[in-house]
Design an enzyme around this catalytic site. Structure first.
Site, PDB file in Angstrom:
ATOM      1  N   GLY A  14      -4.086  27.002  12.911  1.00 27.69           N
ATOM      2  CA  GLY A  14      -5.092  25.980  13.201  1.00 27.69           C
ATOM      3  C   GLY A  14      -6.725  26.477  13.048  1.00 27.69           C
ATOM      4  O   GLY A  14      -6.725  27.575  12.014  1.00 27.69           O
ATOM      5  N   ASP A  34      -3.560  36.207  19.700  1.00 32.61           N
ATOM      6  CA  ASP A  34      -2.487  35.222  20.060  1.00 32.61           C
ATOM      7  C   ASP A  34      -1.424  35.366  20.835  1.00 32.61           C
ATOM      8  O   ASP A  34      -1.103  36.454  20.899  1.00 32.61           O
ATOM      9  CB  ASP A  34      -2.317  34.410  18.764  1.00 32.61           C
ATOM     10  CG  ASP A  34      -2.057  33.000  18.947  1.00 32.61           C
ATOM     11  OD1 ASP A  34      -3.012  32.329  18.291  1.00 32.61           O
ATOM     12  OD2 ASP A  34      -1.250  32.318  19.569  1.00 32.61           O
ATOM     13  N   ASP A  60      -2.281  36.798  26.339  1.00 33.92           N
ATOM     14  CA  ASP A  60      -2.238  35.518  26.901  1.00 33.92           C
ATOM     15  C   ASP A  60      -3.375  35.058  27.541  1.00 33.92           C
ATOM     16  O   ASP A  60      -3.794  35.936  28.712  1.00 33.92           O
ATOM     17  CB  ASP A  60      -1.194  35.243  28.027  1.00 33.92           C
ATOM     18  CG  ASP A  60      -1.005  34.086  28.585  1.00 33.92           C
ATOM     19  OD1 ASP A  60      -1.964  33.176  28.628  1.00 33.92           O
ATOM     20  OD2 ASP A  60       0.205  33.766  29.242  1.00 33.92           O
ATOM     21  N   TYR A 153      -7.771  18.395  29.849  1.00 39.78           N
ATOM     22  CA  TYR A 153      -8.400  19.077  28.778  1.00 39.78           C
ATOM     23  C   TYR A 153      -9.807  18.709  28.691  1.00 39.78           C
ATOM     24  O   TYR A 153     -10.835  19.608  28.721  1.00 39.78           O
ATOM     25  CB  TYR A 153      -7.826  18.484  27.439  1.00 39.78           C
ATOM     26  CG  TYR A 153      -8.489  19.053  26.091  1.00 39.78           C
ATOM     27  CD1 TYR A 153      -8.207  20.334  25.618  1.00 39.78           C
ATOM     28  CD2 TYR A 153      -9.178  18.301  25.298  1.00 39.78           C
ATOM     29  CE1 TYR A 153      -8.608  20.766  24.437  1.00 39.78           C
ATOM     30  CE2 TYR A 153      -9.917  18.700  24.219  1.00 39.78           C
ATOM     31  CZ  TYR A 153      -9.382  20.024  23.722  1.00 39.78           C
ATOM     32  OH  TYR A 153     -10.017  20.292  22.568  1.00 39.78           O
ATOM     33  N   PRO A 183     -16.756  20.651  18.486  1.00 38.78           N
ATOM     34  CA  PRO A 183     -16.129  19.651  17.321  1.00 38.78           C
ATOM     35  C   PRO A 183     -15.551  18.438  17.740  1.00 38.78           C
ATOM     36  O   PRO A 183     -14.978  18.281  19.004  1.00 38.78           O
ATOM     37  CB  PRO A 183     -15.067  20.709  16.601  1.00 38.78           C
ATOM     38  CG  PRO A 183     -14.993  21.963  17.449  1.00 38.78           C
ATOM     39  CD  PRO A 183     -15.645  21.677  18.858  1.00 38.78           C
ATOM     40  N   GLY A 184     -15.786  17.492  17.113  1.00 44.59           N
ATOM     41  CA  GLY A 184     -14.831  16.177  17.019  1.00 44.59           C
ATOM     42  C   GLY A 184     -13.655  16.543  16.451  1.00 44.59           C
ATOM     43  O   GLY A 184     -13.268  17.546  16.247  1.00 44.59           O
TER      44      GLY A 184
HETATM   45  N1  LIG Z   1      -8.090  20.377  16.371  1.00 48.75           N
HETATM   46  C1  LIG Z   1      -9.350  19.772  16.656  1.00 48.75           C
HETATM   47  O1  LIG Z   1      -9.450  18.432  16.326  1.00 48.75           O
HETATM   48  C2  LIG Z   1     -10.298  20.201  17.722  1.00 48.75           C
HETATM   49  C3  LIG Z   1     -11.411  19.576  18.098  1.00 48.75           C
HETATM   50  C4  LIG Z   1     -12.221  20.060  19.230  1.00 48.75           C
HETATM   51  C5  LIG Z   1     -11.872  21.294  19.563  1.00 48.75           C
HETATM   52  N2  LIG Z   1     -10.670  22.024  19.241  1.00 48.75           N
HETATM   53  C6  LIG Z   1     -10.544  23.208  19.958  1.00 48.75           C
HETATM   54  O2  LIG Z   1     -10.441  24.232  18.810  1.00 48.75           O
HETATM   55  C7  LIG Z   1      -9.384  25.260  19.506  1.00 48.75           C
HETATM   56  C8  LIG Z   1      -8.335  25.667  18.412  1.00 48.75           C
HETATM   57  O3  LIG Z   1      -7.643  24.281  18.399  1.00 48.75           O
HETATM   58  P1  LIG Z   1      -6.521  23.945  17.103  1.00 48.75           P
HETATM   59  O4  LIG Z   1      -6.528  22.663  16.936  1.00 48.75           O
HETATM   60  O5  LIG Z   1      -6.688  24.884  16.164  1.00 48.75           O
HETATM   61  O6  LIG Z   1      -5.021  23.932  17.865  1.00 48.75           O
HETATM   62  P2  LIG Z   1      -3.785  24.762  17.775  1.00 48.75           P
HETATM   63  O7  LIG Z   1      -2.837  24.338  18.865  1.00 48.75           O
HETATM   64  O8  LIG Z   1      -3.440  24.565  16.410  1.00 48.75           O
HETATM   65  O9  LIG Z   1      -3.993  26.414  17.806  1.00 48.75           O
HETATM   66  C9  LIG Z   1      -4.233  26.992  19.146  1.00 48.75           C
HETATM   67  C10 LIG Z   1      -3.836  28.331  19.065  1.00 48.75           C
HETATM   68  O10 LIG Z   1      -4.203  28.866  20.573  1.00 48.75           O
HETATM   69  C11 LIG Z   1      -2.879  29.711  20.795  1.00 48.75           C
HETATM   70  N3  LIG Z   1      -2.697  29.762  22.178  1.00 48.75           N
HETATM   71  C12 LIG Z   1      -2.393  28.602  23.033  1.00 48.75           C
HETATM   72  N4  LIG Z   1      -2.391  28.970  24.365  1.00 48.75           N
HETATM   73  C13 LIG Z   1      -2.394  30.666  24.226  1.00 48.75           C
HETATM   74  C14 LIG Z   1      -2.581  31.530  25.384  1.00 48.75           C
HETATM   75  N5  LIG Z   1      -2.222  31.141  26.472  1.00 48.75           N
HETATM   76  N6  LIG Z   1      -3.154  32.645  24.898  1.00 48.75           N
HETATM   77  C15 LIG Z   1      -3.450  32.900  23.600  1.00 48.75           C
HETATM   78  N7  LIG Z   1      -3.339  31.899  22.639  1.00 48.75           N
HETATM   79  C16 LIG Z   1      -3.022  30.696  22.947  1.00 48.75           C
HETATM   80  C17 LIG Z   1      -1.690  29.141  19.926  1.00 48.75           C
HETATM   81  O11 LIG Z   1      -0.491  29.930  19.843  1.00 48.75           O
HETATM   82  C18 LIG Z   1      -2.148  28.574  18.709  1.00 48.75           C
HETATM   83  O12 LIG Z   1      -2.482  29.565  17.863  1.00 48.75           O
HETATM   84  C19 LIG Z   1      -9.043  24.756  20.603  1.00 48.75           C
HETATM   85  O13 LIG Z   1      -9.775  25.435  21.806  1.00 48.75           O
HETATM   86  C20 LIG Z   1      -9.239  23.516  20.687  1.00 48.75           C
HETATM   87  O14 LIG Z   1      -9.325  22.774  21.951  1.00 48.75           O
HETATM   88  C21 LIG Z   1      -9.876  21.369  18.280  1.00 48.75           C
END
Ligand SMILES: NC(=O)c1ccc[n+]([C@@H]2O[C@H](COP(=O)([O-])OP(=O)(O)OC[C@H]3O[C@@H](n4cnc5c(N)ncnc54)[C@H](O)[C@@H]3O)[C@@H](O)[C@H]2O)c1
Length: 247
Positions: A14, A34, A60, A153, A183-184
């Site tokens: 991600g 991760d 973690d 969240y 981010p949105g």
């Molecule tokens: N995707 C979006 O549109 C979006 C929008 C706004 C904010 N965000 C934020 O961006 C960040 C990344 O989101 P994403 O969309 O890539 O999500 P994702 O679920 O694809 O990736 C999240 C990553 O965090 C890791 N993770 C989860 N729990 C964990 C833990 N306890 N310890 C260590 N690692 C852990 C997962 O293994 C994964 O690799 C997050 O903080 C999310 O809230 C995402």
């Protein structure tokens, strides 16, 4: 930039994986931390086959001791750390009246306690060193309550934005800046996996720019905020939301 080092949480996939790539492109040594160690290791190997400029750590983020262990391991490996990106997070869509105490705690643990611990552990190291950059990945949900995400969240992300300000104020005299990026909805796998296609079309139609956000651009904002000359950007929440929320 070649001597700069960054620790990125949630870097296995991600947004975190894109952030890792962009820091690496910018010449940083990157540590991908991760809970999912195998994909993090695979990406680290892809970026640097001999491990000289990329490595992976299991972490973690709900445990402070894991941040301490990652800090120590990274210092042993590369001698210094210049920036932390608190990116790991997780969200689940649950109607607010149905969120259980356990689900609430879980969302707070991974999205908010993680930011507290990262800022405490790396923030103290940076302050002792007299320089450092922290970028917390928050969310539009933390500003407007969220649309395609759960209230637990959104509440946690609102807390992450507040923690950003507190650490920014307290660490600034020691050469450490702390900023959030909100981010949105981004064009990332999790968005397509967790939001049903018909609902996603409605979400996109409601975004003033008419499309999902670019993770690469968000990653580039993180790189910008981590640079040595970014000392005057501090305590801010950088909105990247296509015009969904303006202030
Ligand atoms: N995707 C979006 O549109 C979006 C929008 C706004 C904010 N965000 C934020 O961006 C960040 C990344 O989101 P994403 O969309 O890539 O999500 P994702 O679920 O694809 O990736 C999240 C990553 O965090 C890791 N993770 C989860 N729990 C964990 C833990 N306890 N310890 C260590 N690692 C852990 C997962 O293994 C994964 O690799 C997050 O903080 C999310 O809230 C995402």
């Amino acid at each position: 930039m070649s001597d700069r080092t960054v620790l990125i949480t949630g870097a296995a996939r991600g947004l975190g994986a894109v952030v890792a790539r962009r820091f690496h492109d910018a010449g940083y040594k990157v540590a991908l931390a991760d809970i999912a160690i195998e994909p993090a290791q695979a990406l680290a190997r892809e970026l640097s086959h001999d491990g000289s400029t990329a490595c992976a750590f299991k972490i973690d983020v709900t445990f402070k001791a894991d941040f301490e262990a990652a800090r120590d391991a990274l210092l042993e490996r590369w001698g210094s750390i210049d920036a932390l990106v608190n990116n790991a997070g997780a969200s689940k869509v649950i109607p607010v009246m149905e969120i259980t105490p356990e689900q609430f705690d879980q969302a707070i643990d991974v999205n908010l306690r993680s930011v507290l611990f990262g800022c405490q552990v790396l923030g103290q190291y940076f302050a002792d060193r007299g320089t450092g950059r922290i970028v917390n990945i928050a969310s539009l949900a933390g500003q407007n309550g969220g649309s395609a995400t759960g209230a637990h969240y959104a509440a946690a992300k609102g807390g992450a934005i507040t923690l950003t300000k507190v650490f920014a104020r307290d660490l600034a005299p020691y050469g450490v800046t702390v900023n959030a990026i909100s981010p949105g909805p981004l064009d990332l796998p999790i968005v397509h996996e967790s939001v049903p296609a018909d609902k996603l079309q409605k979400v996109i139609a409601g975004i003033p720019v008419g499309k999902l956000g670019s993770a690469t651009y968000v990653a580039d904002v993180a790189v910008l905020l981590a640079s040595a000359d970014a000392y005057f950007a501090n305590g801010a929440c950088w909105d990247v939301n296509g015009g969904l929320f303006m202030r």
